[in-house]
Design a protein around this motif. Structure first.
Motif, PDB file in Angstrom:
ATOM      1  N   VAL A 253      19.942  18.152  -4.438  1.00  0.00           N
ATOM      2  CA  VAL A 253      21.284  18.683  -4.711  1.00  0.00           C
ATOM      3  C   VAL A 253      22.308  18.006  -3.806  1.00  0.00           C
ATOM      4  O   VAL A 253      23.348  17.520  -4.262  1.00  0.00           O
ATOM      5  CB  VAL A 253      21.328  20.209  -4.512  1.00  0.00           C
ATOM      6  CG1 VAL A 253      22.770  20.722  -4.563  1.00  0.00           C
ATOM      7  CG2 VAL A 253      20.480  20.906  -5.558  1.00  0.00           C
ATOM      8  N   ALA A 254      22.011  17.955  -2.514  1.00  0.00           N
ATOM      9  CA  ALA A 254      22.964  17.375  -1.565  1.00  0.00           C
ATOM     10  C   ALA A 254      22.232  17.021  -0.277  1.00  0.00           C
ATOM     11  O   ALA A 254      21.188  17.599   0.051  1.00  0.00           O
ATOM     12  CB  ALA A 254      24.109  18.345  -1.276  1.00  0.00           C
TER      13      ALA A 254
ATOM     14  N   SER B  86      22.444  12.845  -5.302  1.00  0.00           N
ATOM     15  CA  SER B  86      22.332  14.092  -6.058  1.00  0.00           C
ATOM     16  C   SER B  86      21.732  13.820  -7.435  1.00  0.00           C
ATOM     17  O   SER B  86      22.170  12.919  -8.148  1.00  0.00           O
ATOM     18  CB  SER B  86      23.710  14.731  -6.198  1.00  0.00           C
ATOM     19  OG  SER B  86      23.620  15.929  -6.951  1.00  0.00           O
TER      20      SER B  86
END
Length: 432
Positions: A41-42, A375
């Motif tokens: 995601v990050a 990401s």
């Protein structure tokens, strides 16, 4: 977005080659990696991202450790696991005395499964989450490998060796049977979960022109498959290949003439190429798998970094077990550095770690899938302990820069530095 796993430690990954841009390397001394299921995601500074962590989710904190993408090994032979470190005066005697007799056993599915299981666990123990893997001529060896890989949900590339001459009869296929078997294996395994198939002629001298032609036809029919083979490893092999294919301009041109040079083609060794060969590799986006430990072990020669980079050839590094003497990509970096130095080239550690992660993913045309913490990429990563041994701990007490830290890991590190390995967001190896 639902964060399912959050890990805090120092973070290292790349978005570009650090030799080309200073912005290519991303280092967060106090970092946070966030996952949703199997995907990234990050990744960034803990202070900037901690607000994304749900209140009910505990952040797994690894102080003093480094989280980085899993290593990518672009050339390795799983059937040679049990014959690693076998003595021989050169490549061709080594093949005859050890390799071929060992590979004979892989017609037995139980044996193939046993070796594949150990092999994959050893890769994970060393922090390697993706590899381009040679099986044997036996389709059973491919089924065993992919079955074991699928059970671990790994992103692996592998293929059945195609070999219809100049080898023992017990390992020979035919041009037609090798193409038929490869086609069936492609349909069974390519893009099955995280499994990917590589069309795998062993090397030109052990394939007839007919077999290589059919391999090229498969490569054209299935353009998103991989291609893997050997080229220009040592001088005796080069002379042999040229004698068998007198109409080819060079050893590499043998493959080029039949359509085996394209994106997703990986050529191991590439020591004795000429400038025209390198130009064609760059033009077709065929990549080099540099195998320093096996090149030194078998006395094959020293890879020319300057000429390869001047030609913009896609470059990766690989263990080449069992000619290579370690599954560890850290140990492979150690040998890569020394090969470069013997050729008059200084190779920064930041470049070696790039080549073993995003650089390899780019060489394989998988950079939008694996290789960094972009990401949406698959969450294959490792937790590295830079103080895993007493010597590393003592040396790390005197580190003055990230480059120095990475250099120490490359020179002194091995499997003991890998504290944990994750594949598709799941823990698949832990030292603890």
């Amino acid at each position: 977005m639902t964060i399912t796993l959050a890990l805090r430690a120092s973070l290292l990954h790349y978005t570009d080659d650090p030799a080309l841009t200073e912005d290519g390397i991303h280092w967060h001394a106090d970092g946070l990696l966030l996952l949703e299921g199997e995907k990234i995601v990050a990744a960034g500074d803990y202070a900037a991202l901690k607000h994304l962590v749900p209140d009910e989710l505990t952040v797994q904190h690894h102080p003093g450790k480094i989280i980085m993408p899993g290593f990518i090994d672009t050339h390795i032979h799983y059937p040679q696991t049990d014959m690693i470190a076998s003595p021989a005066p050169g490549l061709l005697p080594w093949l005859e005395q050890y390799t071929f007799p060992t590979e004979r056993q892989f017609q037995n599915p139980a044996h193939a499964n046993d070796v594949a299981s150990f092999f994959l666990d050893e890769l994970l123990r060393c922090g390697t989450t993706t590899a381009m893997v040679y099986c044997t001529v036996h389709p059973e060896s491919v089924d065993a490998f992919f079955t074991q890989s699928e059970q671990r949900n790994l992103r692996m590339v592998a293929g059945k060796v195609m070999m219809d001459r100049h080898c023992p009869e017990f390992l020979q296929d035919t041009a037609e049977s090798s193409a038929r078997d490869s086609d069936a294996l492609i349909q069974r395994w390519h893009n099955q979960g995280r499994q990917l198939y590589a069309i795998t002629p062993r090397f030109a001298p052990t394939s007839t022109p007919e077999q290589l032609h059919l391999a090229g036809e498969l490569a054209k029919q299935y353009p998103d498959t991989f291609i893997q083979t050997h080229v220009a490893e040592n001088k005796d092999e080069c002379a042999w290949a040229r004698s068998l294919f007198p109409n080819a301009r060079s050893y590499l041109d043998i493959y080029d003439q039949v359509g085996l040079m394209r994106p997703r083609a990986m050529y191991a060794h590439c020591i004795w190429l000429d400038d025209e060969d390198r130009r064609r590799m760059a033009e077709t986006q065929s990549a080099v798998a540099l195998c320093p430990t096996s090149n030194l072990f078998l006395g094959s020669g020293l890879f020319d970094f300057d000429k390869a980079e001047a030609a913009n050839v896609p470059l990766s590094i690989a263990t080449d077990v069992g000619g290579g003497t370690s599954f560890s990509m850290l140990q492979t970096m150690n040998e890569t550095y020394k090969v470069a130095r013997m050729g008059g080239r200084y190779l920064p550690a930041s470049r070696m770690f790039y080549t073993a992660t995003l650089g390899a993913a780019r060489a394989m045309q998988l950079h939008n899938t694996i290789g960094n913490f972009q990401s949406g990429n698959e969450a294959d990563f490792i937790i590295v302990d830079p103080k895993a041994t007493p010597l590393l701990a003592r040396r790390s007490a005197h580190i003055n820069s990230l480059e120095e830290q990475l250099f120490v890991l490359a020179m002194l590190g091995d499997d003991r530095c890998i504290e944990a390995t994750y594949a598709a967001g799941k823990l698949v190896h832990s030292k603890i």
